[in-house]
Design a protein around this motif. Structure first.
Motif, PDB file in Angstrom:
ATOM      1  N   ILE A 137      65.035 109.874  42.905  1.00  0.00           N
ATOM      2  CA  ILE A 137      65.238 108.430  42.894  1.00  0.00           C
ATOM      3  C   ILE A 137      64.082 107.712  42.163  1.00  0.00           C
ATOM      4  CG2 ILE A 137      65.699 106.282  44.163  1.00  0.00           C
ATOM      5  CD1 ILE A 137      67.685 108.018  45.935  1.00  0.00           C
ATOM      6  N   LYS A 138      64.179 106.949  41.239  1.00  0.00           N
ATOM      7  CA  LYS A 138      63.248 106.337  40.476  1.00  0.00           C
ATOM      8  C   LYS A 138      62.968 104.685  41.057  1.00  0.00           C
ATOM      9  CE  LYS A 138      62.471 110.130  38.359  1.00  0.00           C
ATOM     10  NZ  LYS A 138      61.078 110.902  38.818  1.00  0.00           N
ATOM     11  N   HIS A 139      64.159 103.975  41.505  1.00  0.00           N
ATOM     12  CA  HIS A 139      64.007 102.611  42.046  1.00  0.00           C
ATOM     13  C   HIS A 139      64.698 102.459  43.346  1.00  0.00           C
ATOM     14  CE1 HIS A 139      64.761  98.349  40.187  1.00  0.00           C
ATOM     15  NE2 HIS A 139      64.195  98.270  41.276  1.00  0.00           N
ATOM     16  N   MET A 140      64.117 101.718  44.238  1.00  0.00           N
ATOM     17  CA  MET A 140      64.889 101.614  45.353  1.00  0.00           C
ATOM     18  C   MET A 140      64.847  99.985  45.618  1.00  0.00           C
ATOM     19  SD  MET A 140      63.003 104.739  47.618  1.00  0.00           S
ATOM     20  CE  MET A 140      64.465 104.988  48.797  1.00  0.00           C
ATOM     21  N   ALA A 141      65.758  99.544  46.219  1.00  0.00           N
ATOM     22  CA  ALA A 141      65.967  98.183  46.423  1.00  0.00           C
ATOM     23  C   ALA A 141      66.592  97.974  47.933  1.00  0.00           C
ATOM     24  CB  ALA A 141      66.732  97.586  45.491  1.00  0.00           C
ATOM     25  N   MET A 142      66.056  96.959  48.486  1.00  0.00           N
ATOM     26  CA  MET A 142      66.522  96.450  49.927  1.00  0.00           C
ATOM     27  C   MET A 142      66.567  95.349  50.341  1.00  0.00           C
ATOM     28  SD  MET A 142      63.248  97.799  52.498  1.00  0.00           S
ATOM     29  CE  MET A 142      64.652  98.183  53.704  1.00  0.00           C
ATOM     30  N   PRO A 143      67.443  94.786  51.265  1.00  0.00           N
ATOM     31  CA  PRO A 143      67.003  93.280  52.056  1.00  0.00           C
ATOM     32  C   PRO A 143      66.180  93.531  53.010  1.00  0.00           C
ATOM     33  CG  PRO A 143      69.175  94.426  52.646  1.00  0.00           C
ATOM     34  CD  PRO A 143      68.434  95.242  51.687  1.00  0.00           C
ATOM     35  N   THR A 144      65.452  92.487  53.523  1.00  0.00           N
ATOM     36  CA  THR A 144      64.556  92.774  54.579  1.00  0.00           C
ATOM     37  C   THR A 144      64.195  91.358  55.366  1.00  0.00           C
ATOM     38  OG1 THR A 144      62.391  93.721  55.423  1.00  0.00           O
ATOM     39  CG2 THR A 144      62.598  92.564  53.081  1.00  0.00           C
ATOM     40  N   ASN A 145      64.006  91.441  56.553  1.00  0.00           N
ATOM     41  CA  ASN A 145      63.658  90.365  57.169  1.00  0.00           C
ATOM     42  C   ASN A 145      62.121  90.260  57.490  1.00  0.00           C
ATOM     43  OD1 ASN A 145      65.698  88.584  58.023  1.00  0.00           O
ATOM     44  ND2 ASN A 145      66.342  90.026  59.811  1.00  0.00           N
ATOM     45  N   GLY A 146      61.298  91.281  56.726  1.00  0.00           N
ATOM     46  CA  GLY A 146      60.042  91.446  56.549  1.00  0.00           C
ATOM     47  C   GLY A 146      59.290  92.899  56.920  1.00  0.00           C
ATOM     48  N   ASN A 147      59.506  93.517  58.116  1.00  0.00           N
ATOM     49  CA  ASN A 147      58.736  94.690  58.282  1.00  0.00           C
ATOM     50  C   ASN A 147      59.268  95.911  57.443  1.00  0.00           C
ATOM     51  OD1 ASN A 147      56.727  93.879  59.824  1.00  0.00           O
ATOM     52  ND2 ASN A 147      57.952  93.779  61.477  1.00  0.00           N
ATOM     53  N   ALA A 148      60.618  96.035  57.244  1.00  0.00           N
ATOM     54  CA  ALA A 148      61.123  97.010  56.669  1.00  0.00           C
ATOM     55  C   ALA A 148      60.774  97.091  55.024  1.00  0.00           C
ATOM     56  CB  ALA A 148      62.640  96.976  56.589  1.00  0.00           C
ATOM     57  N   ALA A 156      56.773 103.804  48.965  1.00  0.00           N
ATOM     58  CA  ALA A 156      57.554 104.016  47.569  1.00  0.00           C
ATOM     59  C   ALA A 156      56.349 104.002  46.590  1.00  0.00           C
ATOM     60  CB  ALA A 156      58.319 103.016  47.240  1.00  0.00           C
ATOM     61  N   THR A 157      55.662 103.134  46.626  1.00  0.00           N
ATOM     62  CA  THR A 157      54.094 102.886  45.808  1.00  0.00           C
ATOM     63  C   THR A 157      53.469 104.211  46.116  1.00  0.00           C
ATOM     64  OG1 THR A 157      54.315 100.460  46.116  1.00  0.00           O
ATOM     65  CG2 THR A 157      52.260 101.517  45.254  1.00  0.00           C
ATOM     66  N   SER A 158      53.411 104.759  47.002  1.00  0.00           N
ATOM     67  CA  SER A 158      52.429 106.001  47.334  1.00  0.00           C
ATOM     68  C   SER A 158      52.963 107.150  46.532  1.00  0.00           C
ATOM     69  CB  SER A 158      52.193 106.185  48.636  1.00  0.00           C
ATOM     70  OG  SER A 158      53.201 106.838  49.304  1.00  0.00           O
ATOM     71  N   CYS A 159      54.117 107.086  46.397  1.00  0.00           N
ATOM     72  CA  CYS A 159      54.561 108.274  45.543  1.00  0.00           C
ATOM     73  C   CYS A 159      55.407 107.721  44.055  1.00  0.00           C
ATOM     74  CB  CYS A 159      55.701 109.036  46.311  1.00  0.00           C
ATOM     75  SG  CYS A 159      57.170 108.224  46.398  1.00  0.00           S
ATOM     76  N   GLY A 160      55.035 106.625  43.708  1.00  0.00           N
ATOM     77  CA  GLY A 160      55.484 106.295  42.187  1.00  0.00           C
ATOM     78  C   GLY A 160      56.977 105.707  42.135  1.00  0.00           C
ATOM     79  N   ILE A 161      57.539 105.461  43.037  1.00  0.00           N
ATOM     80  CA  ILE A 161      58.926 104.808  43.139  1.00  0.00           C
ATOM     81  C   ILE A 161      58.838 103.557  43.146  1.00  0.00           C
ATOM     82  CG2 ILE A 161      61.265 104.575  44.220  1.00  0.00           C
ATOM     83  CD1 ILE A 161      60.640 107.288  45.371  1.00  0.00           C
ATOM     84  N   LYS A 162      59.495 102.885  42.130  1.00  0.00           N
ATOM     85  CA  LYS A 162      59.546 101.373  41.821  1.00  0.00           C
ATOM     86  C   LYS A 162      60.521 100.834  42.871  1.00  0.00           C
ATOM     87  CE  LYS A 162      61.062  97.934  38.649  1.00  0.00           C
ATOM     88  NZ  LYS A 162      61.941  97.605  37.060  1.00  0.00           N
ATOM     89  N   THR A 163      59.740  99.655  43.410  1.00  0.00           N
ATOM     90  CA  THR A 163      60.972  98.833  44.654  1.00  0.00           C
ATOM     91  C   THR A 163      61.198  97.321  44.102  1.00  0.00           C
ATOM     92  OG1 THR A 163      58.577  98.622  45.921  1.00  0.00           O
ATOM     93  CG2 THR A 163      60.140 100.116  46.444  1.00  0.00           C
ATOM     94  N   THR A 164      62.363  96.987  44.467  1.00  0.00           N
ATOM     95  CA  THR A 164      62.537  95.398  44.424  1.00  0.00           C
ATOM     96  C   THR A 164      63.068  95.051  45.814  1.00  0.00           C
ATOM     97  OG1 THR A 164      63.164  95.770  42.143  1.00  0.00           O
ATOM     98  CG2 THR A 164      64.046  93.928  43.134  1.00  0.00           C
ATOM     99  N   ILE A 165      62.568  94.167  46.361  1.00  0.00           N
ATOM    100  CA  ILE A 165      62.955  93.646  47.750  1.00  0.00           C
ATOM    101  C   ILE A 165      63.191  92.232  47.832  1.00  0.00           C
ATOM    102  CG2 ILE A 165      62.043  93.464  50.109  1.00  0.00           C
ATOM    103  CD1 ILE A 165      60.354  95.749  49.406  1.00  0.00           C
ATOM    104  N   PHE A 166      64.315  91.795  48.376  1.00  0.00           N
ATOM    105  CA  PHE A 166      64.732  90.537  48.690  1.00  0.00           C
ATOM    106  C   PHE A 166      64.791  90.044  50.278  1.00  0.00           C
ATOM    107  CE2 PHE A 166      66.904  92.602  45.224  1.00  0.00           C
ATOM    108  CZ  PHE A 166      66.757  91.956  44.251  1.00  0.00           C
TER     109      PHE A 166
END
Length: 413
Positions: A137-148, A156-166
């Protein structure tokens, strides 16, 4: 023994398949999955007879004290796919002064704030990201209240996966900042966490990211399961009488219930189970309402509000699994008011020197209420889960000053 043996020594793996938590139908392992065909969470299943032959308590005791010591009961097959930022065994902290004052049994806090990114979300996200890496997987996204979101960003950053968070617009600033600083792109949304989740769901087809929402992928629950594995080992392969768990999406409660079942099947514990108590805030208590109504699913909670943002989850996809664990364990669901959460946080900090997060403080407030109304006995050994470092939340301002240029009245001290 080297400190990184759990990350570098290949161990036998025992995942057999994935299973729909509602319907029981099977799905192949080692493939990308979100929900089952029924739209329900998938659970990872293992060859537990194989685990029983391969793993002993003595062998486990010789391994470094981190989350990855339980490799035979985890889904990551190869060392090369393990992503780690140092997932330490979190301590058990007794509260003897408060226990004596309340006249109850032993009160123990499992302090999850010692984990990477300062919360128990590290457990679930380290497993989800490691499996994401394994599955390409190259791009992960999630909703969060903060800590997740912070945990996903870091791993994700530590292994090069892109992340988009709402996240909801009122998410604490420290959480939003750490998410972005640790490599994700984060957006504030004028809504609740489930509103953010709808954006993630819609973007799955349009953007192509992987939906890493709570229980919408199979592996966060396996990471959270390690709380139960770890707890039983720390107690000498025993379990507490009662567990008070701050419940939003409920992954940890579900995961621990799964862990105890697996531990019994490999012969590490007996049939004794703790009573599982789902703790929510009065301003957002869908599980409590469903528990009291005797239903299997929890309707969405409208106008959700609480100072404990981590449990402000109006609707959880794993509602039936949470309620199942609570009822099967002969536990219960309880809601506490925000003023009691604040009072509990102050009481534990001032009496025991332990700074809880609001969600963790909710468990102490719930314990006090349950002890007072008889739902918990005075002989019960109880476990409270503090899910994050209290330092990640707003603290009360201190305005007391001293002018060193003026005479000091030492009688005031």
């Amino acid at each position: 023994m080297k400190d990184n043996d759990n990350l570098t020594i290949e161990r036998p793996t025992f995942v057999t398949h994935l299973e729909c938590a509602m319907e029981g139908d099977h799905y192949p392992a080692d493939q990308v999955h979100n929900l089952s065909k029924a739209g329900k969470p998938l659970l990872v299943r293992y060859d537990l007879a194989g685990v029983k032959k391969a793993l002993t308590k003595d062998a486990l005791a010789q391994r470094p004290a981190d989350l990855w010591r339980y490799r035979e009961l985890l889904p990551v097959r190869k060392c090369q796919d393990i992503v780690s930022l140092g997932e330490v065994t979190t301590p058990l902290i007794r509260l003897p002064r408060l226990g004596a004052r309340l006249g109850g049994g032993e009160i123990i806090v499992k302090d999850e704030g010692r984990l990477p990114t300062g919360s128990f979300k590290a457990r679930g996200l380290v497993m989800a990201v490691s499996m994401g890496k394994a599955l390409g997987i190259k791009h992960m996204a999630m909703p969060t209240n903060g800590n997740a979101g912070a945990a996903l960003a870091a791993y994700a950053t530590s292994c090069g996966i892109k992340t988009t968070i709402f996240c909801p617009a009122d998410t604490p600033e420290v959480n939003v900042s750490e998410i972005e600083l640790q490599g994700a792109t984060v957006y504030r949304v004028n809504g609740y966490i489930d509103d953010c989740g709808k954006i993630v769901g819609e973007g799955k087809a349009k953007v192509g990211w992987f939906d890493t929402s709570t229980l919408k992928e199979p592996y966060r629950i396996e990471g959270k399961k390690t709380m139960g594995l770890e707890l039983a080992e720390q107690l000498g392969w025993d379990v507490p009488d009662v567990i008070f768990y701050p419940t939003g999406g409920g992954t940890g409660l579900i995961g621990m219930w799964k862990a105890f079942d697996e531990l019994e099947k490999i012969g590490f514990i007996g049939s004794k189970r703790p009573r599982m108590v789902a703790v929510q805030a009065s301003g957002c208590a869908p599980m409590v309402r469903a528990y009291e109504a005797g239903t299997e699913h929890a309707a969405r909670w409208e106008d959700a509000h609480t100072i404990a943002s981590g449990i402000r989850v109006p609707q959880a996809i794993g509602d039936f699994l949470i309620l199942r664990a609570v009822r099967e364990s002969k536990g219960f669901a309880i809601a506490v008011d925000d003023d009691k959460i604040s009072a509990a946080l102050n009481e534990v900090a001032r009496e025991e020197g332990l700074l809880l997060c609001p969600e963790g403080a909710a468990t102490y407030a719930a314990y006090k209420e349950s002890l007072a109304d008889g739902r918990v006995s005075k002989t019960d050994r109880v476990m409270l889960f503090n899910c994050a470092s209290g330092l990640k939340y707003p603290l009360p301002p201190i305005t007391r000053t001293l002018d060193r240029h003026k005479p000091i009245d030492f009688s005031q001290f």
